[in-house]
Design a protein around this motif. Structure first.
Motif, PDB file in Angstrom:
ATOM      1  N   ASN A 115     -71.118 -56.685  44.366  1.00  0.00           N
ATOM      2  CA  ASN A 115     -71.882 -55.505  44.761  1.00  0.00           C
ATOM      3  C   ASN A 115     -71.144 -54.241  44.317  1.00  0.00           C
ATOM      4  O   ASN A 115     -70.108 -53.887  44.872  1.00  0.00           O
ATOM      5  N   LEU A 117     -72.705 -51.236  44.127  1.00  0.00           N
ATOM      6  CA  LEU A 117     -73.560 -50.113  44.477  1.00  0.00           C
ATOM      7  C   LEU A 117     -72.757 -48.869  44.839  1.00  0.00           C
ATOM      8  O   LEU A 117     -73.137 -47.748  44.468  1.00  0.00           O
ATOM      9  N   HIS A 246     -80.521 -43.903  44.077  1.00  0.00           N
ATOM     10  CA  HIS A 246     -79.469 -44.371  44.984  1.00  0.00           C
ATOM     11  C   HIS A 246     -78.989 -43.230  45.877  1.00  0.00           C
ATOM     12  O   HIS A 246     -78.766 -43.413  47.083  1.00  0.00           O
ATOM     13  N   HIS A 268     -88.974 -50.516  48.991  1.00  0.00           N
ATOM     14  CA  HIS A 268     -88.249 -51.780  49.024  1.00  0.00           C
ATOM     15  C   HIS A 268     -89.080 -52.838  49.746  1.00  0.00           C
ATOM     16  O   HIS A 268     -89.679 -52.543  50.783  1.00  0.00           O
ATOM     17  N   THR A 273     -82.721 -54.892  51.599  1.00  0.00           N
ATOM     18  CA  THR A 273     -82.388 -54.197  50.355  1.00  0.00           C
ATOM     19  C   THR A 273     -81.908 -52.783  50.654  1.00  0.00           C
ATOM     20  O   THR A 273     -80.908 -52.318  50.103  1.00  0.00           O
ATOM     21  N   ARG A 276     -78.322 -52.306  52.007  1.00  0.00           N
ATOM     22  CA  ARG A 276     -77.160 -52.338  51.108  1.00  0.00           C
ATOM     23  C   ARG A 276     -76.477 -50.986  51.047  1.00  0.00           C
ATOM     24  O   ARG A 276     -75.272 -50.907  50.828  1.00  0.00           O
ATOM     25  N   TYR A 277     -77.260 -49.918  51.230  1.00  0.00           N
ATOM     26  CA  TYR A 277     -76.671 -48.579  51.155  1.00  0.00           C
ATOM     27  C   TYR A 277     -75.760 -48.301  52.357  1.00  0.00           C
ATOM     28  O   TYR A 277     -74.782 -47.572  52.236  1.00  0.00           O
ATOM     29  N   HIS A 279     -73.970 -50.641  53.821  1.00  0.00           N
ATOM     30  CA  HIS A 279     -72.741 -51.406  53.555  1.00  0.00           C
ATOM     31  C   HIS A 279     -71.920 -50.767  52.447  1.00  0.00           C
ATOM     32  O   HIS A 279     -70.690 -50.868  52.432  1.00  0.00           O
ATOM     33  N   ALA A 280     -72.605 -50.118  51.508  1.00  0.00           N
ATOM     34  CA  ALA A 280     -71.893 -49.508  50.380  1.00  0.00           C
ATOM     35  C   ALA A 280     -71.118 -48.267  50.815  1.00  0.00           C
ATOM     36  O   ALA A 280     -70.071 -47.954  50.252  1.00  0.00           O
TER      37      ALA A 280
END
Length: 292
Positions: A115, A117, A246, A268, A273, A276-277, A279-280
């Motif tokens: 990942n 991202l 993003h 999305h 999905t 993920r932002y 977690h990023a």
């Protein structure tokens, strides 16, 4: 007169009619399934690369050939995963339409992807810098909508004025997006204001973003606009239009937007999905509680 019984012929199993005469036609039918031009380009490139590598028709390819190709595919984890996914899709489709007897792609696993991202999320200041330093009005509005609406570049290029409608002091865009799905996106008052200023005397069926020839702006031309803005702002060369999407997701979540709202805005299919932002760019970590 003979009374011998005449043997009745056993019924012969009939095969479904061939849907393609050769590998080239088979690949063309397979690619036609995808609604995304970008996916078609990537899948076609991978299929050509694979067939050149094995040097044999699809019907003669064995599981080992496919496994060896994926294992030896050079590139990032995302590139290898794309190769595996594309070829699995090809062999599955070829069996479904009766071109191949077996689906050898079923035995191949798609490798995990790192990942990355977090590496592709720019700061809010950098996103705004790209917009503010753009001297051309059309291009400045284009960058604003990419970031402010969180839209894909194909979605922005496909906008017609009839897709836009006023909502109080702001506005709404009806987006025909990925997978043929339609969604409504509310735009901020600031984004709506610059959009309306761009219209002039354009009719409802006119493209929002015009090319120099008067038609709809092509995604490749829009990409060049973004790349020029990236250079002008002194940002890394790998920054693309999708980085603005993003940035929209990450910055809106940072400012407290509910995750389901961001999911709906970006289109999305799953809230996972959008997650993920989070977690990023985590807002908290146990590491901050340590003395080192």
């Amino acid at each position: 007169m003979s009374t011998a019984l005449v043997p009745i012929a056993e019924p012969v199993a009939t095969l479904p009619p061939a849907q393609a005469d050769d590998d080239t036609q088979m690949v063309r039918l397979w690619l036609a399934r995808s609604a995304s031009p970008n996916t078609r380009r990537n899948y076609e490139r991978e299929a050509r690369r694979f067939l050149a590598h094995v040097g044999k028709p699809l019907g003669q390819v064995r599981i080992g050939d496919l496994q060896d190709y994926v294992a030896g595919r050079d590139g990032s984890s995302a590139t290898v995963a794309l190769a595996a996914s594309a070829l699995k899709s090809l062999f599955t489709f070829a069996q479904e339409v009766g071109f191949l007897r077996f689906n050898i792609g079923a035995a191949v696993k798609v490798p995990p992807i790192k990942n990355t991202l977090a590496e592709r999320i720019m700061s809010e200041a950098d996103a705004l810098l790209m917009i503010r330093q753009e001297p051309d009005m059309r291009n400045r509005v284009l960058l604003t909508v990419l970031y402010g609406g969180g839209l894909r570049i194909s979605e922005v290029c496909g906008l017609r004025w009839r897709d836009l409608s006023a909502r109080d002091e702001a506005g709404q865009a009806t987006i025909f997006g990925k997978g043929g799905k339609t969604r409504a996106v509310l735009l901020s008052a600031a984004t709506w204001k610059v959009l309306v200023a761009l219209r002039g005397e354009a009719g409802p069926d006119a493209p929002v973003f015009l090319s120099r020839k008067g038609g709809a702006l092509d995604p490749s031309a829009a990409h060049r606009v973004v790349k020029a803005a990236v250079t002008r702002a002194g940002l890394p060369a790998e920054v693309s239009a999708h980085w603005l999407r993003h940035a929209h997701a990450s910055h809106s979540l940072d400012r407290g937007a509910p995750i389901h709202l961001v999911q709906a805005t970006l289109g999305h299919a799953s809230v996972a999905t959008t997650g993920r932002y989070l977690h990023a760019r985590p807002s908290e970590s146990s590491a901050r509680f340590l003395g080192v």
